[in-house]
Design a protein around this motif. Structure first.
Motif, short mmCIF file in Angstrom:
data_model
loop_
_atom_site.label_atom_id
_atom_site.label_comp_id
_atom_site.label_asym_id
_atom_site.label_seq_id
_atom_site.Cartn_x
_atom_site.Cartn_y
_atom_site.Cartn_z
N ARG A 78 -30.28 -4.14 -6.65
CA ARG A 78 -29.29 -3.92 -7.71
C ARG A 78 -29.88 -4.31 -9.07
O ARG A 78 -29.65 -3.64 -10.08
CB ARG A 78 -28.02 -4.72 -7.41
N GLU B 26 -20.43 -4.83 -8.77
CA GLU B 26 -19.95 -3.45 -8.70
C GLU B 26 -20.31 -2.85 -7.34
O GLU B 26 -19.67 -1.91 -6.90
CB GLU B 26 -20.54 -2.62 -9.83
N TRP B 27 -21.35 -3.38 -6.73
CA TRP B 27 -21.68 -2.98 -5.36
C TRP B 27 -20.78 -3.78 -4.43
O TRP B 27 -20.82 -5.01 -4.41
CB TRP B 27 -23.14 -3.29 -5.05
N ARG B 28 -19.98 -3.10 -3.66
CA ARG B 28 -19.01 -3.77 -2.79
C ARG B 28 -19.68 -4.68 -1.77
O ARG B 28 -19.19 -5.76 -1.47
CB ARG B 28 -18.16 -2.71 -2.09
#
Length: 174
Positions: free
Chosen positions: A161, A139-141
């Protein structure tokens, strides 16, 4: 020049493929998709030898005493299927839900016609927790597209994360 670049890549634990530099993330997660252990390896490295280092990194704190290091059961995909990994799990009385590769089954049958590897299908269904955890990481680009140039900064992002996933799962206190 090439020799220096290869040495730097080896030291940085980055793999080389046709698409460029690669790395692979090995995760141990619990049933609620929260990470317990993270290891980063070069992209072309095999999965099976990384099974034991990931298991050794697991440490779960309990209310009293030493942290717990032995899970009740382990579910993994066929890449982690090897006799050494299964023997390690058997020695530590950990239930394994890792299917046997087709070539390993054929070799076992050809050699001795031995007993097939036990496989708990209901426990194996829970293996998707790892896939769901990876999706939560992505979800973290920056983690999904691998913008970081060094493995250390990428691993730091993975740990950050993972910590955020653990913090979000804590109950809210008034």
């Amino acid at each position: 020049m090439r020799r220096r670049r290869r040495a730097r890549l080896r030291a940085a634990e980055l793999g080389r493929s046709r698409g460029g530099l690669t790395s692979k993330v090995h995760l141990a997660v619990e049933r609620r998709c929260r990470p317990l252990a993270i290891i980063l390896t070069p992209g072309q490295a095999a999965d099976s030898p990384r099974f034991l280092p990931v298991l050794k990194k697991i440490k779960v704190r309990v209310p009293a005493g030493r942290p717990r290091t032995r899970p009740d059961a382990v579910a993994g995909d066929k890449a982690y299927s090897s006799r050494a990994n299964r023997a390690h799990l058997r020695r530590r009385n950990i239930k394994a839900a890792i299917p046997e590769k087709a070539d390993q089954a054929a070799n076992r049958k050809r050699r001795s016609g031995g007993r097939p590897v036990s496989h708990d299908a209901t426990l194996y269904k829970d293996r998707n927790t790892v896939e769901r955890a990876i999706n939560k990481f992505k979800e973290w680009r920056g983690l999904a597209t691998r913008y970081d140039k060094t493995p250390d900064s990428y691993l730091a992002g993975l740990h950050l994360r993972g910590a955020m996933l653990w913090i979000r799962s804590l109950p809210a206190t008034p």
